[in-house]
Design an enzyme around this catalytic site. Structure first.
Site, PDB file in Angstrom:
ATOM      1  N   GLY A  97       0.837  -1.193   0.000  1.00 22.10           N
ATOM      2  CA  GLY A  97       0.000   0.000   0.000  1.00 22.10           C
ATOM      3  C   GLY A  97       0.872   1.243   0.000  1.00 22.10           C
ATOM      4  CB  CYS A  98       0.338   4.638  -1.350  1.00 23.88           C
ATOM      5  SG  CYS A  98      -1.324   4.972  -0.722  1.00 23.88           S
ATOM      6  CE1 TYR A  99      -1.291   8.623   3.254  1.00 23.76           C
ATOM      7  CE2 TYR A  99      -3.171   7.177   2.868  1.00 23.76           C
ATOM      8  CZ  TYR A  99      -2.625   8.444   2.901  1.00 23.76           C
ATOM      9  OH  TYR A  99      -3.396   9.538   2.588  1.00 23.76           O
TER      10      TYR A  99
END
Length: 311
Positions: free
Chosen positions: A113-115
């Protein structure tokens, strides 16, 4: 001989960015499916089973629905949260120690995931190196452009009917119940006993992200923490570590500074007393935070140069 690749969910933001990166590569043949076929899990599975590698750019439920129908030797890269903590899948962050070889030999890879990418890029090395306690409690804040919210959020921010002055002009914090969907991978992949207290913030710009982790260097001085990160990523293909207290451009970091790239940059600062640090991961939520990371993993799985086709 071309390599057959299928993007299941190619109309979404991540799928479109992956398709753009692969369209210019003559060694790759992108397979297609009819509009009706996109709605039929068996038709989707049929196309995936005819491919050498497939990207699943789908909601969790749709990824889980199609996986039991696939040949075990088809290489699959899933961009949802469905399999990121599944022990039968390899986590797709090549810069972590030992992870590149696992990805090269895998048929099932979960794209981070990005975060989570921002937090893990900081905490995983520090825990591995003994510079952060695995049982301690940590917090972080993530700031992202609105493209990370998908088609609906993009449409809201870019609507021609958006008022000249509206709530969308201001940053919006969310996930305040501290139950964000990225938390399980943030905890597990970082090697932590507890999930961090994480608050994401979306802002009125298209893409780019920074994840900020306040840190007390009680397991080693600030210089040791910064040096540990630099050594950990010394040979990383897409991650650059800046020196401790390196002067920041314009005395700060704009969250969209890495927009349009597939790279990540890490910054560290320390206060005058030496007992408080700020560790920052700066990247594009659509690049190293999703489609760029997916293509990087694909390159490794198919035997290409790791950064082929990346920006």
């Amino acid at each position: 001989m071309s390599i057959k690749v299928f993007i299941d969910g190619s109309a979404g933001t991540t799928g479109l960015r992956i398709a753009d990166r692969l369209a210019a590569r003559p060694e790759i043949e992108l397979l297609s499916i009819s509009e009706e076929g996109r709605k039929d899990v068996n038709e989707r599975a049929k196309v995936i089973n005819s491919a050498d590698l497939a990207f699943l750019c789908l909601p969790d439920a749709a990824s889980k629905e199609v996986m039991p129908l696939l040949r075990p030797d088809v290489k699959v890269l899933d961009t949802s949260t469905a399999f990121r903590t599944d022990p039968n899948w390899v986590y797709g962050f090549p810069e972590l120690r030992g992870q590149k070889e696992k990805i090269k030999n895998a048929c099932r890879v979960a794209v981070p995931g990005c975060y989570a990418s921002g937090f893990i890029s900081i905490m995983r090395p520090l825990v591995e190196l003994g510079l952060a306690g695995a049982g301690d409690f940590y917090s972080c804040t993530g700031i992202s452009g609105y493209s990370g919210g998908g088609k609906k959020m993009i449409a809201d921010y870019e609507s021609p009917d958006r008022p000249a002055h509206s709530k969308l002009d201001a940053p919006k914090s969310y996930g305040l119940s501290l139950a964000h969907k990225h938390l399980p991978e943030m905890q597990k992949i970082s090697g932590l006993a507890n999930p961090p207290a994480f608050v994401p913030v979306v802002c009125d710009y298209y893409s780019g992200m920074q994840v900020l982790v306040p840190f007390q260097p009680v397991w080693g001085g600030a210089e040791k923490v910064a040096a540990g990160l630099a050594e950990y990523y010394r040979d990383a293909a897409t991650i650059k570590v800046h020196a401790l207290n390196e002067p920041l451009p314009e005395n700060g970091l704009y969250s969209n500074a890495m927009a349009g790239t597939d790279r990540m940059e890490l910054y560290s600062t320390v206060n005058a007393a030496g007992d408080q640090m700020m560790l920052v991961s700066l990247f594009d939520n659509l690049g190293k935070g999703s489609s760029g990371a997916a293509v990087q993993c694909m390159n490794l799985m198919l035997g290409f140069e790791e950064t082929e086709g990346l920006e």
